[in-house]
Structure formats: structure tokens, C-alpha cells
Design a protein around this motif. Structure first.
Motif, mmCIF file in Angstrom:
data_model
loop_
_atom_site.group_PDB
_atom_site.id
_atom_site.type_symbol
_atom_site.label_atom_id
_atom_site.label_comp_id
_atom_site.label_asym_id
_atom_site.label_seq_id
_atom_site.Cartn_x
_atom_site.Cartn_y
_atom_site.Cartn_z
ATOM 1 N N VAL A 103 22.695 46.157 -8.158
ATOM 2 C CA VAL A 103 23.270 45.600 -9.385
ATOM 3 C C VAL A 103 23.112 46.532 -10.578
ATOM 4 O O VAL A 103 23.934 46.533 -11.499
ATOM 5 C CB VAL A 103 22.657 44.214 -9.691
ATOM 6 C CG1 VAL A 103 23.036 43.231 -8.600
ATOM 7 C CG2 VAL A 103 21.138 44.300 -9.828
ATOM 8 N N SER A 142 19.711 43.365 -5.048
ATOM 9 C CA SER A 142 20.978 42.827 -4.577
ATOM 10 C C SER A 142 21.293 41.495 -5.249
ATOM 11 O O SER A 142 20.494 40.943 -6.009
ATOM 12 C CB SER A 142 20.935 42.656 -3.065
ATOM 13 O OG SER A 142 19.909 41.740 -2.694
ATOM 14 N N LEU A 143 22.483 40.962 -4.950
ATOM 15 C CA LEU A 143 22.919 39.712 -5.572
ATOM 16 C C LEU A 143 22.203 38.504 -4.989
ATOM 17 O O LEU A 143 22.104 37.473 -5.636
ATOM 18 C CB LEU A 143 24.436 39.549 -5.398
ATOM 19 C CG LEU A 143 25.310 40.627 -6.037
ATOM 20 C CD1 LEU A 143 26.770 40.390 -5.695
ATOM 21 C CD2 LEU A 143 25.102 40.684 -7.537
ATOM 22 N N ASP A 178 25.821 41.233 0.539
ATOM 23 C CA ASP A 178 26.518 40.856 -0.689
ATOM 24 C C ASP A 178 28.023 41.072 -0.598
ATOM 25 O O ASP A 178 28.790 40.382 -1.250
ATOM 26 C CB ASP A 178 25.967 41.663 -1.865
ATOM 27 C CG ASP A 178 24.493 41.391 -2.092
ATOM 28 O OD1 ASP A 178 24.080 40.227 -2.002
ATOM 29 O OD2 ASP A 178 23.753 42.365 -2.328
ATOM 30 N N VAL A 179 28.447 42.088 0.158
ATOM 31 C CA VAL A 179 29.873 42.387 0.301
ATOM 32 C C VAL A 179 30.222 42.354 1.784
ATOM 33 O O VAL A 179 29.617 43.071 2.584
ATOM 34 C CB VAL A 179 30.223 43.772 -0.283
ATOM 35 C CG1 VAL A 179 31.716 44.052 -0.115
ATOM 36 C CG2 VAL A 179 29.829 43.855 -1.741
ATOM 37 N N ILE A 199 33.010 38.931 -1.966
ATOM 38 C CA ILE A 199 31.701 39.046 -2.606
ATOM 39 C C ILE A 199 30.934 37.749 -2.391
ATOM 40 O O ILE A 199 31.395 36.666 -2.796
ATOM 41 C CB ILE A 199 31.837 39.333 -4.117
ATOM 42 C CG1 ILE A 199 32.752 40.546 -4.344
ATOM 43 C CG2 ILE A 199 30.459 39.576 -4.723
ATOM 44 C CD1 ILE A 199 32.292 41.812 -3.698
ATOM 45 N N ASP A 220 28.822 34.463 -5.428
ATOM 46 C CA ASP A 220 29.900 34.740 -6.382
ATOM 47 C C ASP A 220 29.473 34.714 -7.845
ATOM 48 O O ASP A 220 29.909 35.544 -8.649
ATOM 49 C CB ASP A 220 31.056 33.765 -6.167
ATOM 50 C CG ASP A 220 31.846 34.076 -4.904
ATOM 51 O OD1 ASP A 220 32.582 33.204 -4.445
ATOM 52 O OD2 ASP A 220 31.693 35.203 -4.383
ATOM 53 N N GLY A 232 27.798 37.803 -8.572
ATOM 54 C CA GLY A 232 28.716 38.914 -8.396
ATOM 55 C C GLY A 232 29.591 39.123 -9.617
ATOM 56 O O GLY A 232 29.755 40.242 -10.111
ATOM 57 N N PHE A 285 31.173 42.577 -9.873
ATOM 58 C CA PHE A 285 31.723 42.598 -8.521
ATOM 59 C C PHE A 285 32.640 41.395 -8.330
ATOM 60 O O PHE A 285 32.333 40.287 -8.803
ATOM 61 C CB PHE A 285 30.604 42.566 -7.475
ATOM 62 C CG PHE A 285 29.732 43.791 -7.473
ATOM 63 C CD1 PHE A 285 30.052 44.883 -6.685
ATOM 64 C CD2 PHE A 285 28.605 43.854 -8.279
ATOM 65 C CE1 PHE A 285 29.253 46.019 -6.687
ATOM 66 C CE2 PHE A 285 27.797 44.982 -8.290
ATOM 67 C CZ PHE A 285 28.120 46.063 -7.498
ATOM 68 N N GLU A 286 33.739 41.589 -7.623
ATOM 69 C CA GLU A 286 34.679 40.491 -7.406
ATOM 70 C C GLU A 286 35.475 40.724 -6.135
ATOM 71 O O GLU A 286 35.597 41.849 -5.646
ATOM 72 C CB GLU A 286 35.619 40.364 -8.605
ATOM 73 C CG GLU A 286 36.453 41.602 -8.885
ATOM 74 C CD GLU A 286 37.320 41.436 -10.123
ATOM 75 O OE1 GLU A 286 37.199 40.391 -10.790
ATOM 76 O OE2 GLU A 286 38.112 42.334 -10.387
#
Length: 230
Positions: A109, A117-118, A123-124, A157, A160, A163, A168-169
Motif C-alpha cells: 500500500v 497489504s490490503l 489482494d489482486v 481487487i 474493496d 483498495g 487500487f480498483e
């Protein structure tokens, strides 16, 4: 004197028989060109070497690792990659291939390389499809090759709320893959395949970037796959 004449006559007759026995009765054209006796029909025919790669339909699946380059590298950690492909090889030196590939990655991040991480888990989650042209460099069981083509990615992502907070999206975009590989025909059915590729991304809208994206902001992948030729 008569005895001598008789002996000379006998010697001459014997000499003539020897010369006649060695005389080549083939036509003059064959004697001039060096005629070679054709092989007999009962002699075994030569078969193609079994070391040649097979043509036809093939399928393979496997896994490996995937990461990002350029300004995406600090924000995306390397992760697990997986894929499957079906192809057709009409001639030993070329194939066309349709494939599915995906990956699971954590994000950083802060972009400082220290993680963060998220949330728990990847995360992705990326899912992609591609159409490739495969060009083989040899016609043997061990085949180095090159690939290129066109692909499309869908980025999802996870976690959310966080993110979107960090830029991130979810996103869908295309890419152009370019890679090298080494394929080995283990036997008539089984093949083993090692491939590395670099994907030139059309855009990087799924991740925050501070500068205009360029060709160096891409994705690399290395996979090992097992499959078969049918």
C-alpha cells in the motif's frame, strides 16, 4: 613344332574365355554413367526418426510465478501464477494457441517494499485470456520456441474498501505477450514445457501510478507446464 602350335592354341583359347567371362555386357550408356544396382524390394525401408516432434492438437496446464516491473514493481508483490492452454500445430515449426492464465498477488500500500497489504489473502486476483502464435526453432523432440499474440486481463481487487482508499480498483485491459520457451516431447503423448514471457500492458488502471505508464511498466511470468499431444 606341331606340339608348340597346339600348346599356343590352347593358351589362346583359355585367354579368350577369361576375357569373355569378364566382359561388361551392360549398355554403353549405363557403363558410361556408372550404373548402380537398385535396392531390392525386400530390403527394409527407412523410417522417419522418432526424435521428430509431433504435429496436431495439444493441451497443457501448469503454474509458476508472476511479478511486475517499472513503477508497478514497488506496489505489486510477486505471486503465484497458473494457466492452461489448448493449441494446434499444423506443421512442426508453427502452432496457434488459446490460453487462460491468472495470478494471485499482494499489494504494497505504501510502495516502500516493506509489505502492508490490503488484508489477509491475495489482494489482486487477475484472470486473463490470450491468443498466441508459437514459432518453433527446431523440428526435434527438444524445441526452443518464441511466442507472441494478444491478450486481455480482468483485475479484481479484494478488500474493496481499503483498495479504493489506496488507489487500487477493479479494471479490464489488454496486453501484448512476448516470450521464449522450451518444449520437450517426452513420448508420443506427454510433453513438458517451460516458458517465460513479458507482457506489455495497454494501461495500468488497476494500480496507482505517479507517472505516465510506458512499456517498462509491465508484467513478467514464468511457468512450468505438463501436457499432451493428440
Amino acid at each position: 613344332m606341331k606340339t608348340f602350335v597346339r600348346i599356343a592354341g590352347c593358351v589362346g583359347a583359355l585367354w579368350g574365355c577369361a576375357v569373355a567371362a569378364q566382359e561388361d555386357f551392360r549398355p554403353s550408356a549405363e557403363r558410361a554413367q556408372g550404373y548402380v544396382e537398385p535396392a531390392r524390394e525386400d530390403e527394409p525401408r527407412r523410417h522417419k526418426s522418432s526424435s521428430r516432434a509431433d504435429t496436431g492438437l495439444y493441451a497443457q496446464l501448469g503454474g509458476g510465478a508472476e511479478g511486475y516491473t517499472g513503477q508497478l514493481a514497488p506496489r505489486m508483490e510477486a505471486g503465484f501464477a497458473y494457466g492452461a492452454a489448448v493449441g494446434y500445430r499444423p506443421i512442426p515449426f508453427m502452432a496457434v494457441e488459446l490460453g487462460y492464465n491468472g495470478s494471485l498477488n499482494d499489494v504494497d500500500v505504501d510502495g516502500n517494499g516493506r509489505g502492508g497489504s490490503l488484508g489477509s489473502g491475495p489482494d489482486v486476483v487477475r484472470s486473463g485470456g490470450q491468443a498466441l502464435v508459437v514459432g518453433n526453432f527446431t523440428e526435434t523432440r527438444l524445441q526452443p520456441y518464441a511466442v507472441t499474440g494478444l491478450g486481455i486481463d480482468d483485475y479484481n481487487i479484494r478488500h474493496d474498501a481499503q483498495g479504493r482508499l489506496f488507489g487500487f480498483e477493479d479494471d479490464t485491459s489488454g496486453y501484448v505477450p512476448a516470450g521464449l520457451g522450451l518444449r520437450y516431447q517426452v513420448n508420443k503423448l506427454i510433453t513438458a514445457d517451460a516458458r517465460v514471457s513479458y507482457n506489455f500492458l495497454f494501461d495500468q488502471g488497476f494500480a496507482p501510478t505517479s507517472a505516465t505508464p510506458n512499456a517498462l511498466d509491465g508484467r513478467y511470468m514464468g511457468t512450468l507446464q505438463i501436457g499432451g499431444t493428440y
